[in-house]
Scaffold this motif. Structure first.
Motif, PDB file in Angstrom:
ATOM      1  N   GLY A  24       0.804  -1.249  -0.053  1.00  0.00           N
ATOM      2  CA  GLY A  24       0.025   0.083  -0.022  1.00  0.00           C
ATOM      3  C   GLY A  24       0.834   1.457  -0.129  1.00  0.00           C
ATOM      4  N   PHE A  25       1.904   1.219   0.779  1.00  0.00           N
ATOM      5  CA  PHE A  25       2.805   2.435   0.492  1.00  0.00           C
ATOM      6  C   PHE A  25       3.581   2.617  -0.541  1.00  0.00           C
ATOM      7  N   ILE A  26       3.678   1.731  -1.567  1.00  0.00           N
ATOM      8  CA  ILE A  26       4.759   1.767  -2.525  1.00  0.00           C
ATOM      9  C   ILE A  26       3.734   2.224  -3.464  1.00  0.00           C
ATOM     10  N   GLU A  27       2.377   1.831  -3.399  1.00  0.00           N
ATOM     11  CA  GLU A  27       1.140   2.111  -4.539  1.00  0.00           C
ATOM     12  C   GLU A  27       1.075   3.533  -4.246  1.00  0.00           C
ATOM     13  N   LYS A  28       0.584   3.883  -3.060  1.00  0.00           N
ATOM     14  CA  LYS A  28       0.319   5.191  -2.873  1.00  0.00           C
ATOM     15  C   LYS A  28       1.285   6.386  -3.033  1.00  0.00           C
ATOM     16  N   SER A  29       2.612   5.879  -2.986  1.00  0.00           N
ATOM     17  CA  SER A  29       3.960   6.722  -3.193  1.00  0.00           C
ATOM     18  C   SER A  29       3.685   6.818  -4.972  1.00  0.00           C
ATOM     19  N   LEU A  30       3.618   5.521  -5.587  1.00  0.00           N
ATOM     20  CA  LEU A  30       3.697   5.672  -7.051  1.00  0.00           C
ATOM     21  C   LEU A  30       2.508   6.703  -7.756  1.00  0.00           C
ATOM     22  N   ASN A  31       1.245   6.431  -6.895  1.00  0.00           N
ATOM     23  CA  ASN A  31       0.247   7.343  -7.326  1.00  0.00           C
ATOM     24  C   ASN A  31       0.353   8.865  -6.965  1.00  0.00           C
ATOM     25  N   ARG A  32       1.120   9.096  -6.312  1.00  0.00           N
ATOM     26  CA  ARG A  32       1.433  10.639  -6.107  1.00  0.00           C
ATOM     27  C   ARG A  32       2.034  11.206  -6.951  1.00  0.00           C
ATOM     28  N   ALA A  35       1.642  12.258 -13.335  1.00  0.00           N
ATOM     29  CA  ALA A  35       1.611  13.526 -13.632  1.00  0.00           C
ATOM     30  C   ALA A  35       0.081  14.146 -13.505  1.00  0.00           C
ATOM     31  N   PRO A  36       0.092  15.521 -13.115  1.00  0.00           N
ATOM     32  CA  PRO A  36      -1.308  16.107 -12.857  1.00  0.00           C
ATOM     33  C   PRO A  36      -2.194  15.878 -14.441  1.00  0.00           C
ATOM     34  N   GLY A  37      -3.417  15.567 -14.099  1.00  0.00           N
ATOM     35  CA  GLY A  37      -4.239  15.451 -15.264  1.00  0.00           C
ATOM     36  C   GLY A  37      -4.055  14.340 -16.041  1.00  0.00           C
ATOM     37  N   SER A  38      -3.041  13.322 -15.669  1.00  0.00           N
ATOM     38  CA  SER A  38      -2.904  11.911 -16.305  1.00  0.00           C
ATOM     39  C   SER A  38      -3.908  11.123 -16.483  1.00  0.00           C
ATOM     40  N   THR A  39      -4.017  10.731 -17.569  1.00  0.00           N
ATOM     41  CA  THR A  39      -5.260   9.646 -18.103  1.00  0.00           C
ATOM     42  C   THR A  39      -5.119   8.168 -17.658  1.00  0.00           C
ATOM     43  N   PRO A  41      -4.577   4.852 -15.518  1.00  0.00           N
ATOM     44  CA  PRO A  41      -5.125   4.474 -14.292  1.00  0.00           C
ATOM     45  C   PRO A  41      -4.197   4.349 -13.065  1.00  0.00           C
ATOM     46  N   ALA A  42      -4.637   4.503 -11.965  1.00  0.00           N
ATOM     47  CA  ALA A  42      -3.929   4.422 -10.649  1.00  0.00           C
ATOM     48  C   ALA A  42      -2.985   3.239 -10.502  1.00  0.00           C
ATOM     49  N   THR A  43      -1.901   3.130 -10.109  1.00  0.00           N
ATOM     50  CA  THR A  43      -0.897   1.993 -10.004  1.00  0.00           C
ATOM     51  C   THR A  43      -1.624   1.076  -8.926  1.00  0.00           C
ATOM     52  N   LYS A  44      -1.985  -0.479  -9.150  1.00  0.00           N
ATOM     53  CA  LYS A  44      -2.378  -1.078  -8.090  1.00  0.00           C
ATOM     54  C   LYS A  44      -1.687  -2.242  -8.378  1.00  0.00           C
TER      55      LYS A  44
END
Length: 102
Positions: A24-32, A35-39, A41-44
């Protein structure tokens, strides 16, 4: 043990965290870092539940008493911040890392 060397554990002490929390920490860090406005999908993480191996440890944590005693060391950041910094370092150094052959 060879003369002049000693083993010192560094970690969070007596507060183990689960592998799911680490993921979860790694996913959260990657998703932060998206790029702003990126289309995109979130890293999962894709997790396939497998039975535990006999070599798997149910729980483990570093005994940091020696580090405190010999080095005066204790953790200064949270595990979440540590993973955030590690992910950022990896992203910042991708070019350099791509040249490493193991």
């Amino acid at each position: 043990m060879a003369p002049g060397y000693d083993v010192i554990n560094l970690g969070g002490g007596r507060n183990p965290i689960s592998m799911m929390t680490v993921i979860g920490f790694i996913e959260k860090s990657l998703n932060r870092l998206r790029a702003p406005g990126s289309t995109l999908p979130a890293t999962k993480a894709k997790i396939s539940g497998q039975p535990s191996s006999p070599a798997d440890m149910a729980a483990t944590w570093a005994d940091i008493a020696k580090a405190k005693r010999l080095l005066g060391w204790s953790p200064q950041i949270t595990p979440e911040e540590g993973f955030k910094r590690t992910v950022q370092w990896h992203i910042d150094n991708q070019r350099w890392l791509s040249d490493i052959r193991v």
